[in-house]
Enzyme design. Sequence first.
Site, PDB file in Angstrom:
ATOM      1  N   LYS A 189    -100.759  70.970  -0.418  1.00  0.00           N
ATOM      2  CA  LYS A 189     -99.726  70.140   0.444  1.00  0.00           C
ATOM      3  C   LYS A 189     -98.576  69.477  -1.013  1.00  0.00           C
ATOM      4  CE  LYS A 189     -98.860  65.211   0.774  1.00  0.00           C
ATOM      5  NZ  LYS A 189     -97.574  64.936  -0.278  1.00  0.00           N
ATOM      6  N   GLU A 394     -96.344  53.866 -17.200  1.00  0.00           N
ATOM      7  CA  GLU A 394     -95.607  55.096 -16.882  1.00  0.00           C
ATOM      8  C   GLU A 394     -94.329  54.991 -16.531  1.00  0.00           C
ATOM      9  OE1 GLU A 394     -97.339  58.069 -14.686  1.00  0.00           O
ATOM     10  OE2 GLU A 394     -96.724  59.307 -16.352  1.00  0.00           O
TER      11      GLU A 394
HETATM   12  P1  NAP Z   1     -98.248  60.570  -6.292  1.00  0.00           P
HETATM   13  O1  NAP Z   1     -97.409  59.454  -5.607  1.00  0.00           O
HETATM   14  O2  NAP Z   1     -99.805  60.572  -6.438  1.00  0.00           O
HETATM   15  O3  NAP Z   1     -98.118  62.066  -5.123  1.00  0.00           O
HETATM   16  C1  NAP Z   1     -98.292  62.819  -5.900  1.00  0.00           C
HETATM   17  C2  NAP Z   1     -98.881  63.984  -4.268  1.00  0.00           C
HETATM   18  O4  NAP Z   1    -100.186  62.880  -4.138  1.00  0.00           O
HETATM   19  C3  NAP Z   1     -97.893  64.057  -3.556  1.00  0.00           C
HETATM   20  O5  NAP Z   1     -97.925  64.763  -2.986  1.00  0.00           O
HETATM   21  C4  NAP Z   1     -98.283  63.035  -2.348  1.00  0.00           C
HETATM   22  O6  NAP Z   1     -97.782  63.429  -0.871  1.00  0.00           O
HETATM   23  C5  NAP Z   1     -99.982  62.598  -2.495  1.00  0.00           C
HETATM   24  N1  NAP Z   1    -100.011  61.184  -2.221  1.00  0.00           N
HETATM   25  C6  NAP Z   1     -99.655  59.720  -2.014  1.00  0.00           C
HETATM   26  N2  NAP Z   1    -100.314  59.054  -1.193  1.00  0.00           N
HETATM   27  C7  NAP Z   1    -101.460  60.040  -1.232  1.00  0.00           C
HETATM   28  C8  NAP Z   1    -102.949  59.560  -0.497  1.00  0.00           C
HETATM   29  N3  NAP Z   1    -103.520  58.717  -0.651  1.00  0.00           N
HETATM   30  N4  NAP Z   1    -104.194  60.522  -0.951  1.00  0.00           N
HETATM   31  C9  NAP Z   1    -103.722  62.027  -0.906  1.00  0.00           C
HETATM   32  N5  NAP Z   1    -102.736  62.522  -1.817  1.00  0.00           N
HETATM   33  C10 NAP Z   1    -101.099  61.355  -1.356  1.00  0.00           C
HETATM   34  O7  NAP Z   1     -97.451  60.560  -7.713  1.00  0.00           O
HETATM   35  P2  NAP Z   1     -95.701  61.673  -7.821  1.00  0.00           P
HETATM   36  O8  NAP Z   1     -94.472  60.429  -7.623  1.00  0.00           O
HETATM   37  O9  NAP Z   1     -95.695  62.629  -6.454  1.00  0.00           O
HETATM   38  O10 NAP Z   1     -95.974  62.524  -9.043  1.00  0.00           O
HETATM   39  C11 NAP Z   1     -95.536  61.452 -10.002  1.00  0.00           C
HETATM   40  C12 NAP Z   1     -96.829  61.097 -11.160  1.00  0.00           C
HETATM   41  O11 NAP Z   1     -97.623  62.500 -11.721  1.00  0.00           O
HETATM   42  C13 NAP Z   1     -96.905  60.809 -12.334  1.00  0.00           C
HETATM   43  O12 NAP Z   1     -97.867  59.674 -12.515  1.00  0.00           O
HETATM   44  C14 NAP Z   1     -97.112  61.937 -13.254  1.00  0.00           C
HETATM   45  O13 NAP Z   1     -97.574  61.089 -14.664  1.00  0.00           O
HETATM   46  C15 NAP Z   1     -97.722  62.499 -12.585  1.00  0.00           C
HETATM   47  N6  NAP Z   1     -97.870  63.591 -13.014  1.00  0.00           N
HETATM   48  C16 NAP Z   1     -99.375  64.468 -13.380  1.00  0.00           C
HETATM   49  C17 NAP Z   1     -99.737  65.688 -14.116  1.00  0.00           C
HETATM   50  C18 NAP Z   1    -100.076  66.013 -15.178  1.00  0.00           C
HETATM   51  O14 NAP Z   1    -100.663  67.117 -14.999  1.00  0.00           O
HETATM   52  N7  NAP Z   1    -101.763  65.057 -15.198  1.00  0.00           N
HETATM   53  C19 NAP Z   1     -98.258  66.758 -14.129  1.00  0.00           C
HETATM   54  C20 NAP Z   1     -97.337  66.016 -13.047  1.00  0.00           C
HETATM   55  C21 NAP Z   1     -97.181  64.997 -12.955  1.00  0.00           C
HETATM   56  P3  NAP Z   1     -95.876  62.293  -1.101  1.00  0.00           P
HETATM   57  O15 NAP Z   1     -95.740  63.314  -2.071  1.00  0.00           O
HETATM   58  O16 NAP Z   1     -95.760  62.214   0.225  1.00  0.00           O
HETATM   59  O17 NAP Z   1     -95.996  61.364  -1.531  1.00  0.00           O
END
Ligand code: NAP
Length: 484
Positions: A189, A394
């Site tokens: 996804k 963050e």
């Molecule tokens: P996010 O809002 O948590 O979304 C990540 C993914 O999860 C997206 O595909 C999102 O879909 C989906 N999602 C949202 N709500 C969900 C739920 N309740 N259940 C299952 N999936 C769900 O994060 P983001 O804003 O896309 O990414 C930024 C974050 O990722 C930051 O906090 C960053 O630090 C973290 N990150 C971590 C790493 C690592 O390796 N540790 C690497 C890159 C990024 P939608 O896009 O449609 O909301």
Amino acid sequence: MAKDNKKGIFEYSAAPESTGHISIKEQYDLFINNQWVKPQQGKYFDSINPSNENKLASVARANDKDVDKAVKAARKAFPTWAKLPAKERGKYLYRIARIIQEKSREFAVIESMDGGKPIRESRDVDIPLAAAHFFYLGGWADKLEYAFPGQNVEPLGVAGQIIPWNFPLLMAAWKLAPALACGNTVVLKPAETTSLTALKLAEVIQEAELPEGVVNIVTGEGDTGAALVNHPDVNKIAFTGSTDVGKLIQRSIAGTGKKATLELGGKAANIIFEDAAINQAVEGIINGIYFNQGHVCCAGSRLFVQESVVDEVILKLKQRMGNLVLGDPLDKNTDIGAINSKGQLQTIKKYLEIGKKDGLEMFQPKLTIPKKGFWCAPTLFTGAAQSHQIVQEEIFGPVLAVQTFRTIEEVIQKANNTPYGLSAGVWTDKGSKIFNLTSKMRAGVVWANTYNKFDPTSPFGGYKESGYGREGGVHGLEAYLKLS
Ligand code: NAP
Ligand code: MG
């Protein structure tokens, strides 16, 4: 410029310096069983270019029934894929890697258009690394018993994989390559704002002739991800995203027996000692926080400068920030591209206000900000302290908070004092200091005299609220295997 070629495919002439075309379909359906399948409710959402707000394509919104269809396809494909001679599985991964390389220019342009990142980064970092992951993991496919000597290795089954928008193709590669190498089948996804390179990857999977159902891609928003997490026939969840969603996922899979890896947020310390090569360190600090507009989980967003060199470092940082080129992500001279979405820009702006309200001094170089699209100038806050919100939370944008320190003990204590523990950086001329500090940092990765260097052979992952499990290297295989 977009031009309809009457086949429902938009052709773009990309960066001014480049030749050739890239193609983006007007509408993307779901990718299930190697075919494009209409979403059950017939709903689609727009994927836009955040640098000009133009629509790029319509993308299918999957509901729980669509997710169920994808999981069923993956389940059906699993026994055959798992029993395939491992060498053959490896060949498929090599094939995917080679096709990504062949289409690397097209992938890079689409990545930059869909997500806003500078073409130099997608061209030189994201796409080559994505191919490298498939090559590296393809190599492990028939050597798993050597990775875990004396142990019986078995794939887990169906992996549900959810990825964020900051490194869309690369995150897809981090997830798919180890799962497939170990004999699992997958439902992936992508993030809502950046689905297009994952959908391009679906075309690669067709071209590589992977058996049907081995890789399925369901696009949508958070509820699509939640449907995948909650599906009873998924054996493993691999999630990269925010800590908040990571916690939700952890709660919803508790007691289900599903295996999980969570790669979550970060608030990395980047530490400069007075004996560092200052010019080199300044370059590393700039790269550490402004690479990909700071949309990087391991971004060096907290800078610690030893007191005796703080004036020199700040002066040089400000000068260097003034030379950064902000603008069209498709221009190869661009350093700072667009913020990924309107929502993310609002989040960043909220933190800029908080920083100012807390009395910190904010610096932004004078840059021309384009009228359309989502943009944030590189930003520096001085006068920060541990208690400030912009130091603790963050931001996921081009915002650096600077603190000072006197002793190594003090900086270790401050650097570790956050809920996160994903990465860190240290700049010094003394090897002994590097060893002393790295052994005491609660961070999954610590870079010394460099920053943001990634390699498929090297494990990546966090401590504390940055998640658990490792991706990359031999460690990354373990997350997709049952060992006995
Ligand atoms: P996010 O809002 O948590 O979304 C990540 C993914 O999860 C997206 O595909 C999102 O879909 C989906 N999602 C949202 N709500 C969900 C739920 N309740 N259940 C299952 N999936 C769900 O994060 P983001 O804003 O896309 O990414 C930024 C974050 O990722 C930051 O906090 C960053 O630090 C973290 N990150 C971590 C790493 C690592 O390796 N540790 C690497 C890159 C990024 P939608 O896009 O449609 O909301
Ligand atoms: Mg987009």
